[in-house]
Scaffold this motif. Sequence first.
Motif, PDB file in Angstrom:
ATOM      1  N   THR A   2     -31.093  41.990 -17.471  1.00 49.89           N
ATOM      2  CA  THR A   2     -31.978  42.726 -18.381  1.00 49.89           C
ATOM      3  C   THR A   2     -31.146  43.638 -19.276  1.00 49.89           C
ATOM      4  O   THR A   2     -30.213  44.291 -18.812  1.00 49.89           O
ATOM      5  N   ASN A  55     -45.750  42.996 -22.219  1.00 54.74           N
ATOM      6  CA  ASN A  55     -44.345  43.330 -21.925  1.00 54.74           C
ATOM      7  C   ASN A  55     -43.921  42.966 -20.503  1.00 54.74           C
ATOM      8  O   ASN A  55     -42.781  42.551 -20.288  1.00 54.74           O
ATOM      9  N   GLN A  64     -35.693  36.878 -23.610  1.00 64.66           N
ATOM     10  CA  GLN A  64     -37.060  37.360 -23.795  1.00 64.66           C
ATOM     11  C   GLN A  64     -37.071  38.637 -24.634  1.00 64.66           C
ATOM     12  O   GLN A  64     -36.701  39.706 -24.136  1.00 64.66           O
ATOM     13  N   CYS A  65     -37.505  38.475 -25.883  1.00 61.16           N
ATOM     14  CA  CYS A  65     -37.559  39.616 -26.799  1.00 61.16           C
ATOM     15  C   CYS A  65     -38.982  39.910 -27.271  1.00 61.16           C
ATOM     16  O   CYS A  65     -39.181  40.820 -28.078  1.00 61.16           O
ATOM     17  N   THR A  84     -35.797  42.764 -12.054  1.00 60.74           N
ATOM     18  CA  THR A  84     -34.522  42.087 -12.352  1.00 60.74           C
ATOM     19  C   THR A  84     -33.768  41.692 -11.074  1.00 60.74           C
ATOM     20  O   THR A  84     -33.365  40.539 -10.905  1.00 60.74           O
ATOM     21  N   ASN A 108     -33.820  39.322 -19.963  1.00 60.62           N
ATOM     22  CA  ASN A 108     -35.042  40.035 -20.343  1.00 60.62           C
ATOM     23  C   ASN A 108     -34.696  41.266 -21.173  1.00 60.62           C
ATOM     24  O   ASN A 108     -33.581  41.776 -21.097  1.00 60.62           O
ATOM     25  N   THR A 109     -35.679  41.753 -21.909  1.00 59.28           N
ATOM     26  CA  THR A 109     -35.452  42.978 -22.681  1.00 59.28           C
ATOM     27  C   THR A 109     -36.375  44.077 -22.176  1.00 59.28           C
ATOM     28  O   THR A 109     -37.601  43.950 -22.241  1.00 59.28           O
ATOM     29  N   THR A 152     -43.338  38.691 -19.534  1.00 59.77           N
ATOM     30  CA  THR A 152     -41.949  38.461 -19.117  1.00 59.77           C
ATOM     31  C   THR A 152     -41.905  37.685 -17.809  1.00 59.77           C
ATOM     32  O   THR A 152     -41.120  36.747 -17.632  1.00 59.77           O
ATOM     33  N   VAL A 158     -40.092  45.611 -15.888  1.00 63.40           N
ATOM     34  CA  VAL A 158     -39.084  44.579 -16.197  1.00 63.40           C
ATOM     35  C   VAL A 158     -37.763  44.921 -15.504  1.00 63.40           C
ATOM     36  O   VAL A 158     -37.104  44.056 -14.914  1.00 63.40           O
ATOM     37  N   LYS A 199     -41.824  48.552 -19.268  1.00 65.42           N
ATOM     38  CA  LYS A 199     -40.385  48.264 -19.287  1.00 65.42           C
ATOM     39  C   LYS A 199     -39.733  48.601 -17.940  1.00 65.42           C
ATOM     40  O   LYS A 199     -38.770  47.922 -17.531  1.00 65.42           O
ATOM     41  N   THR A 202     -40.508  33.868 -17.161  1.00 70.45           N
ATOM     42  CA  THR A 202     -39.437  33.730 -16.165  1.00 70.45           C
ATOM     43  C   THR A 202     -39.781  32.643 -15.145  1.00 70.45           C
ATOM     44  O   THR A 202     -38.968  31.767 -14.839  1.00 70.45           O
TER      45      THR A 202
END
Length: 256
Positions: free
Chosen positions: A189, A115, A85-86, A173, A146-147, A119, A169, A166, A123
């Motif tokens: 991640t 973002n 995931q970018c 994780t 993930n990023t 994500t 994210v 972020k 997922t």
Amino acid sequence: MNIEGNTFLVTGGASGLGGATVKLLAAAGANVLIADVNRDAGEHLATELGVQVRFFPTDVTSEADVQSAIASALELGGSLHGVIQCAGIVIPRKILDKDGAIHPLALFTKGIQVNLVGTFNVTRLAAKAMMQNTPSAEGERGVIINTASIAAFDGQIGQACYAASKAGVVGMTLPLARELARSGIRVMTIAPGVFETPMAADVSETVREAVARLVLFPNRLGRAPEFASLVEHILGNVMLNGEVIRIDGAVRMPAR
Ligand SMILES: NC(=O)c1ccc[n+]([C@@H]2O[C@H](COP(=O)([O-])OP(=O)(O)OC[C@H]3O[C@@H](n4cnc5c(N)ncnc54)[C@H](O)[C@@H]3O)[C@@H](O)[C@H]2O)c1
């Protein structure tokens, strides 16, 4: 997880870190589905890389788009083994600017939506598809990478929205890896420092040079193939699970 012969979906795969990942996976013999909102760049890259790479126009925040993108990946390769995931956007904005204007709430919501919610959306739908896979000898059915960003830890002034998205994210994780472990699906991640991509190109040359000077070693910005190389390692190393890896040349970002 083997790359060769397996099928991967790369969100944000039309550009930057995602684009480099698509190229690496395709060169290693994978089937790759580029899921991105940028149709021109996505179709161009897919055409350049050949029949094993397909573009599907996808907004990661849309349930219908992501379901259709996964269906397209299944059509391309038979099953879905990995998701990288970018897809992401930056919302640089202070909550109060120098003229006293307030950070629009809609902008904050947009950054979180793409973002973080995007994500999560990818997922959950990818995990459902991966459950159908026959497990490897090790019991592995899939890998989700993930990023995030180092902004999740070192958020600067003007990055409240980006850093919060972020950090979300990063935060999901471990619980996702714990939950999906029983199905043999790993969740990892990557938290990149500042990389030379179209996203980083939005800032001035002076700012880029100043940021590059903060990177301890090597004393430069990251290059997209270095990100892709970490993706390759994570895919191949079954012991990596539930963790966040910084790839940043030991930079720690200051307040501004
Ligand atoms: N470049 C950096 O310095 C850096 C640093 C840390 C983290 N990151 C993160 O890495 C990821 C990739 O960034 P990049 O530098 O390659 O940027 P980029 O702008 O080159 O690529 C991002 C891609 O995401 C796509 N995208 C945006 N919104 C989307 C949506 N709603 N649905 C599907 N696709 C969407 C864009 O069209 C683009 O192709 C992002 O999540 C970014 O936040 C980048």
